[in-house]
Scaffold this motif. Structure first.
Motif, mmCIF file in Angstrom:
data_model
loop_
_atom_site.group_PDB
_atom_site.id
_atom_site.type_symbol
_atom_site.label_atom_id
_atom_site.label_comp_id
_atom_site.label_asym_id
_atom_site.label_seq_id
_atom_site.Cartn_x
_atom_site.Cartn_y
_atom_site.Cartn_z
ATOM 1 N N MET A 58 -7.329 5.165 10.106
ATOM 2 C CA MET A 58 -7.006 5.175 8.640
ATOM 3 C C MET A 58 -7.223 3.953 7.770
ATOM 4 S SD MET A 58 -6.115 8.175 8.106
ATOM 5 C CE MET A 58 -7.226 8.512 9.301
ATOM 6 N N GLU A 59 -7.266 2.565 8.351
ATOM 7 C CA GLU A 59 -7.548 1.492 7.636
ATOM 8 C C GLU A 59 -9.064 1.553 7.413
ATOM 9 O OE1 GLU A 59 -7.229 -3.169 7.849
ATOM 10 O OE2 GLU A 59 -6.085 -2.266 9.265
ATOM 11 N N THR A 60 -9.806 1.788 8.413
ATOM 12 C CA THR A 60 -11.258 1.799 8.259
ATOM 13 C C THR A 60 -11.921 2.961 7.337
ATOM 14 O OG1 THR A 60 -11.436 1.174 10.577
ATOM 15 C CG2 THR A 60 -13.293 2.278 9.555
ATOM 16 N N LEU A 61 -11.157 4.177 7.356
ATOM 17 C CA LEU A 61 -11.528 5.001 6.424
ATOM 18 C C LEU A 61 -11.086 4.818 4.889
ATOM 19 C CD1 LEU A 61 -12.580 7.902 6.510
ATOM 20 C CD2 LEU A 61 -10.380 8.864 6.748
ATOM 21 N N ALA A 62 -10.025 4.084 4.802
ATOM 22 C CA ALA A 62 -9.501 3.764 3.340
ATOM 23 C C ALA A 62 -10.428 2.848 2.789
ATOM 24 C CB ALA A 62 -7.858 3.218 3.555
ATOM 25 N N LYS A 63 -10.800 1.850 3.373
ATOM 26 C CA LYS A 63 -11.858 1.062 3.182
ATOM 27 C C LYS A 63 -13.133 1.603 2.369
ATOM 28 C CE LYS A 63 -10.158 -2.790 6.079
ATOM 29 N NZ LYS A 63 -10.804 -3.597 7.020
ATOM 30 N N GLN A 64 -13.598 2.828 3.027
ATOM 31 C CA GLN A 64 -14.558 3.511 2.625
ATOM 32 C C GLN A 64 -14.342 4.473 1.018
ATOM 33 O OE1 GLN A 64 -15.652 5.865 5.899
ATOM 34 N NE2 GLN A 64 -15.758 4.054 7.132
ATOM 35 N N GLN A 65 -13.145 4.488 0.794
ATOM 36 C CA GLN A 65 -12.938 5.524 -0.262
ATOM 37 C C GLN A 65 -13.153 4.493 -1.544
ATOM 38 O OE1 GLN A 65 -11.771 8.545 0.341
ATOM 39 N NE2 GLN A 65 -12.328 7.520 2.453
ATOM 40 N N THR A 66 -13.604 5.207 -2.522
ATOM 41 C CA THR A 66 -13.974 4.757 -4.046
ATOM 42 C C THR A 66 -12.554 4.183 -4.505
ATOM 43 O OG1 THR A 66 -16.149 6.445 -4.166
ATOM 44 C CG2 THR A 66 -14.897 5.578 -6.202
ATOM 45 N N GLY A 67 -12.752 3.313 -5.123
ATOM 46 C CA GLY A 67 -11.515 2.576 -5.695
ATOM 47 C C GLY A 67 -10.365 1.907 -4.804
ATOM 48 N N TYR A 68 -10.643 2.047 -3.670
ATOM 49 C CA TYR A 68 -9.968 0.909 -2.563
ATOM 50 C C TYR A 68 -10.139 -0.499 -2.883
ATOM 51 C CZ TYR A 68 -8.429 -1.008 1.738
ATOM 52 O OH TYR A 68 -7.847 -1.892 2.654
ATOM 53 N N LEU A 69 -9.212 -1.197 -3.144
ATOM 54 C CA LEU A 69 -9.292 -2.441 -3.382
ATOM 55 C C LEU A 69 -8.954 -3.426 -2.354
ATOM 56 C CD1 LEU A 69 -7.996 -2.603 -6.918
ATOM 57 C CD2 LEU A 69 -10.397 -2.538 -6.125
ATOM 58 N N GLY A 70 -7.820 -3.031 -1.449
ATOM 59 C CA GLY A 70 -7.439 -3.834 -0.313
ATOM 60 C C GLY A 70 -6.275 -3.340 0.183
ATOM 61 N N MET A 71 -5.355 -4.358 1.336
ATOM 62 C CA MET A 71 -4.160 -3.682 1.963
ATOM 63 C C MET A 71 -3.713 -5.080 2.416
ATOM 64 S SD MET A 71 -3.579 -1.054 5.059
ATOM 65 C CE MET A 71 -5.161 -0.057 4.674
ATOM 66 N N ASP A 72 -2.249 -4.941 2.558
ATOM 67 C CA ASP A 72 -1.499 -5.909 3.214
ATOM 68 C C ASP A 72 -0.462 -4.966 3.856
ATOM 69 O OD1 ASP A 72 -2.493 -8.454 1.941
ATOM 70 O OD2 ASP A 72 -1.192 -7.675 0.041
ATOM 71 N N SER A 73 -0.030 -5.657 5.298
ATOM 72 C CA SER A 73 0.656 -4.847 6.111
ATOM 73 C C SER A 73 1.696 -5.751 7.013
ATOM 74 C CB SER A 73 -0.196 -3.968 7.024
ATOM 75 O OG SER A 73 0.753 -2.868 7.742
ATOM 76 N N ALA A 74 2.813 -5.321 7.219
ATOM 77 C CA ALA A 74 3.612 -6.174 7.920
ATOM 78 C C ALA A 74 4.591 -5.306 8.786
ATOM 79 C CB ALA A 74 4.504 -7.159 7.489
ATOM 80 N N ARG A 75 4.963 -5.476 10.005
ATOM 81 C CA ARG A 75 5.973 -4.413 10.655
ATOM 82 C C ARG A 75 6.892 -5.474 11.625
ATOM 83 N NH1 ARG A 75 7.463 0.312 11.600
ATOM 84 N NH2 ARG A 75 6.087 1.126 10.239
ATOM 85 N N ASN A 76 8.246 -5.029 11.584
ATOM 86 C CA ASN A 76 9.120 -5.638 12.304
ATOM 87 C C ASN A 76 10.044 -4.408 12.725
ATOM 88 O OD1 ASN A 76 10.828 -7.325 13.893
ATOM 89 N ND2 ASN A 76 11.323 -8.918 12.443
ATOM 90 N N ASN A 77 11.145 -4.325 12.234
ATOM 91 C CA ASN A 77 12.027 -3.073 12.605
ATOM 92 C C ASN A 77 11.688 -2.104 11.592
ATOM 93 O OD1 ASN A 77 13.418 -4.156 14.740
ATOM 94 N ND2 ASN A 77 14.974 -5.155 13.267
#
Length: 103
Positions: A31-50
């Motif tokens: 999904m991250e790879t695919l999102a980067k290919q979408q028109t209008g995509y600018l970036g992403m930040d992500s974090a996971r703990n609980n």
């Protein structure tokens, strides 16, 4: 995120996962790879703990709508509700200004 044009939009996806998340890491990468290919995509930040928080950035609401309806993303959404998430929340926000501090 690389120099977005203000204003832009942020989709904040907050979630908790079930115990068994088999196949989730592979789908998340896809999904991250695919999102980067979408028109209008600018970036992403992500974090996971609980709790996981992923914020994706988009040029406009139309780009967000198109991403939500993208066929592979629709499949991932269904699997998320069925197999991987015990809870999630989505917020769509307009970012009017940003700044940062960096040493």
């Amino acid at each position: 995120m690389s120099e977005p044009i203000d204003p832009y939009y942020a989709v904040i996806f907050t979630s908790t996962q079930k115990e068994n998340i088999e196949g989730y890491p592979e789908m998340a990468n896809k999904m991250e790879t695919l999102a980067k290919q979408q028109t209008g995509y600018l970036g992403m930040d992500s974090a996971r703990n609980n709790v996981g928080i992923t914020v994706s950035y988009w040029k406009n609401l139309e780009a967000i709508k198109n991403w939500k309806q993208q066929s592979d993303h629709v499949i991932a959404q269904h699997k998320g509700r069925k197999d991987w998430y015990s809870w999630y929340n989505v917020k769509i926000c307009k970012v009017e200004r940003e700044y940062e501090f960096k040493i």
